[in-house]
Design an enzyme around this catalytic site. Structure first.
Site, PDB file in Angstrom:
ATOM      1  CD1 TRP A  63      35.987 -60.046  40.842  1.00 52.80           C
ATOM      2  CD2 TRP A  63      37.620 -60.928  41.896  1.00 52.80           C
ATOM      3  NE1 TRP A  63      36.917 -60.289  39.959  1.00 52.80           N
ATOM      4  CE2 TRP A  63      37.969 -60.974  40.428  1.00 52.80           C
ATOM      5  CE3 TRP A  63      38.565 -61.260  42.631  1.00 52.80           C
ATOM      6  CZ2 TRP A  63      39.133 -61.571  40.259  1.00 52.80           C
ATOM      7  CZ3 TRP A  63      39.854 -61.885  42.133  1.00 52.80           C
ATOM      8  CH2 TRP A  63      39.997 -62.027  40.888  1.00 52.80           C
ATOM      9  NE  ARG A 106      19.753 -63.587  50.113  1.00 55.51           N
ATOM     10  CZ  ARG A 106      19.406 -62.738  51.143  1.00 55.51           C
ATOM     11  NH1 ARG A 106      20.572 -62.286  52.303  1.00 55.51           N
ATOM     12  NH2 ARG A 106      18.479 -62.048  51.428  1.00 55.51           N
ATOM     13  CB  ALA A 159      34.986 -61.427  46.899  1.00 51.94           C
ATOM     14  CD  GLU A 170      21.011 -62.857  55.297  1.00 56.36           C
ATOM     15  OE1 GLU A 170      22.112 -62.990  55.856  1.00 56.36           O
ATOM     16  OE2 GLU A 170      20.749 -62.715  54.286  1.00 56.36           O
ATOM     17  CG  HIS A 172      32.784 -49.685  52.141  1.00 53.72           C
ATOM     18  ND1 HIS A 172      31.353 -49.704  51.740  1.00 53.72           N
ATOM     19  CD2 HIS A 172      33.167 -50.916  51.644  1.00 53.72           C
ATOM     20  CE1 HIS A 172      31.164 -50.801  51.101  1.00 53.72           C
ATOM     21  NE2 HIS A 172      32.355 -51.552  50.952  1.00 53.72           N
TER      22      HIS A 172
END
Length: 496
Positions: free
Chosen positions: A166, A170, A219, A278, A386
């Site tokens: 998940w 956008r 998510a 953004e 990450h």
């Protein structure tokens, strides 16, 4: 557990009971007006707007703006965010980060699979699908199109079924049954899509909009590759997330989600997506070709609520949700690596473009290191993770600074970082391509924009401090401070 964490409708009702929601019954236009109202809500820290009367829209469909915006009341500034996790409204950043980290160490709780759920109250299949009937908003005047997905998450699964991912993303409306959006190769949706591409197949896909708030937040958390967010959400809230199977492709989505889109990500078809305002606060003038998402089915609750994030200058959900989740993950990364870090915070005001690390100076002194060596170790550890890939700048401060208070961070940055000796660039470490200050050469090279700023005095590397801090907290005896606090209203200041 507060049901608001697992039920978006309950979350909305809770906001209303808290006085943190405005029911907007005046007719509004999805063409810019909803976006403009929501942007002003962020900037005034006003209650979340729930739009009930949207021109030329599916009857009964609603839109919720600023679902994780900040409040003007300083004592309850983070209450909308806290409610995503079922925490009390006075919870602050440290409470939220502590809960997120505790869930990382807890045993995952697998989702509970149901035959049916509220999201299946209405189902459109094949030719019935018409995304244009929904109040899909044009959020900024500069946007290249209307965005259906700004506060939802993709649902994808590896071909072998071992990993359900998940991830927040956008999606821009292309036509009645097609959307377009990024699948960045280094992010989980891009990794899984590449596995399907190698098989020569499109990627089975769904998007959940108006999902359980804790699921949406998870998510947006950069969990390690291979970790399924559904199990983490279960650990976070202490019970399983209830899920149902999609209509066409066998994926599992939260059962009480407001709206679920499902279909596939095309192997090779693209469309121009963007531009879009953004997370970094800018809208660059050029869109990019992005993969097409074909919608084969659409399920939704009666009177569905579409949540939106109107991205831009902070704070908005890219900062309050994404930034907070990154903070918790980076703290875990740093501590697992043995770094003397006791808190990490992505200052909302920095638009998730820096993270501030609170350094335990006594533990730092025990390392026998210096600024350059320590900055290099931090960079290797954090930027190599990450979560750290997403944040281009790190600021190191002593733990006398509260990293969740931006005024203290700015003070430390201005008064403790030497312009010649305390700025350490790491041009060899790969960049996150959406960082706004990267130029064409940086992007072509894939690196060049990483920085660690040391706001620790040389004395702090030896466990000492150069000078005393002249503040209420540091410059007065504890007994006197308590007396002043207790007598504050006697002095004539009221409860301020």
């Amino acid at each position: 557990m507060n049901r608001s964490a697992l039920d978006f409708r309950h979350f909305v009702d809770h906001l209303r009971r808290q006085g943190d929601l405005v029911d907007v019954h005046t007719e509004v236009d999805a063409n810019l007006e909803i976006g403009a109202i929501t942007r002003r809500v962020y900037e005034r820290r006003a209650p979340a707007p729930l739009f009930h009367n949207i021109r030329d829209s599916l009857p009964g469909a609603r839109v919720l703006g600023a679902p994780a915006g900040l409040r003007a009341d300083r004592a309850r500034a983070h209450s909308r965010l806290a409610l995503h996790f079922g925490l009390p409204e006075h919870s602050g950043p440290r409470d939220i980060v502590a809960m997120l980290r505790a869930a990382m160490r807890a045993e995952p709780i697998a989702p509970r699979r149901l035959e049916r759920g509220p999201v299946q109250e209405n189902v459109w299949l094949g030719e019935q699908v018409d995304l244009t009937r929904f109040p899909v908003p044009l959020l900024h005047e500069q946007d290249g199109g209307r965005y259906f997905g700004t506060y939802g998450f993709h649902v994808v699964q590896t071909p072998d079924g071992s990993w359900d991912s998940w991830s927040v993303g956008r999606l821009m409306l292309v036509d009645r049954n097609t959307l377009a959006g990024p699948t960045i190769p280094t992010q989980h949706i891009g990794i899984i899509r590449e596995q399907w591409r190698r098989l020569g197949k499109p990627t089975p896909w769904a998007m959940a909009l108006g999902a359980p708030p804790a699921a949406l937040a998870a998510a947006g958390m950069p969990l390690p590759e291979g970790v399924s967010e559904a199990g983490y959400v279960g650990a976070l809230v202490g019970e399983p997330v209830e899920v149902v199977r999609t209509q066409t492709n066998g994926l599992w989505v939260p059962a009480n989600t407001e709206i679920v889109l499902e279909g596939e990500i095309s192997l090779d078809e693209t469309a121009l997506e963007g531009p879009m305002g953004e997370y970094h606060g800018y809208s660059f003038p050029i869109g990019k070709p992005q993969p097409l998402f074909h919608v084969h089915a659409l399920s939704f609750r009666d009177q569905p609520i579409l949540p939106i994030c109107v991205a831009g200058t902070p704070p908005e959900e890219n900062h309050t949700i994404w930034g907070t989740m990154i903070s918790a993950q980076l703290l875990d990364v740093a501590q697992n690596a043995g770094l003397p870090v006791d808190m990490v915070w992505c200052s909302y005001e920095a638009a998730t473009c820096w993270a501030v690390l609170s350094i335990d100076v006594q533990r730092l002194a025990a390392l026998g290191t210096d600024a350059a060596a320590f900055a290099a170790r931090v960079a290797e550890t954090v930027f190599g993770s990450h979560a750290g890939h997403l944040v281009p700048k790190l600021i190191l401060v002593g733990n006398d600074i509260d990293v969740t208070e931006i005024d203290q961070v700015v003070w430390a940055l201005a008064t403790r970082a030497h312009p010649l000796h305390d700025h350490f660039a790491f041009p060899q470490i790969r960049d996150f391509p959406m960082v706004p200050y990267l130029d064409a050469e940086d992007k072509a090279r894939g690196s060049g924009g990483r920085l660690v700023i040391n706001c620790l005095y040389p004395e702090q590397f030896a466990g000492q401090m150069r000078a005393a801090t002249a503040s209420f907290r540091h410059a007065y005896p504890t007994a006197l401070r308590r007396r002043v606090e207790e007598r504050w209203s006697d002095y004539g200041f009221g409860d301020a």
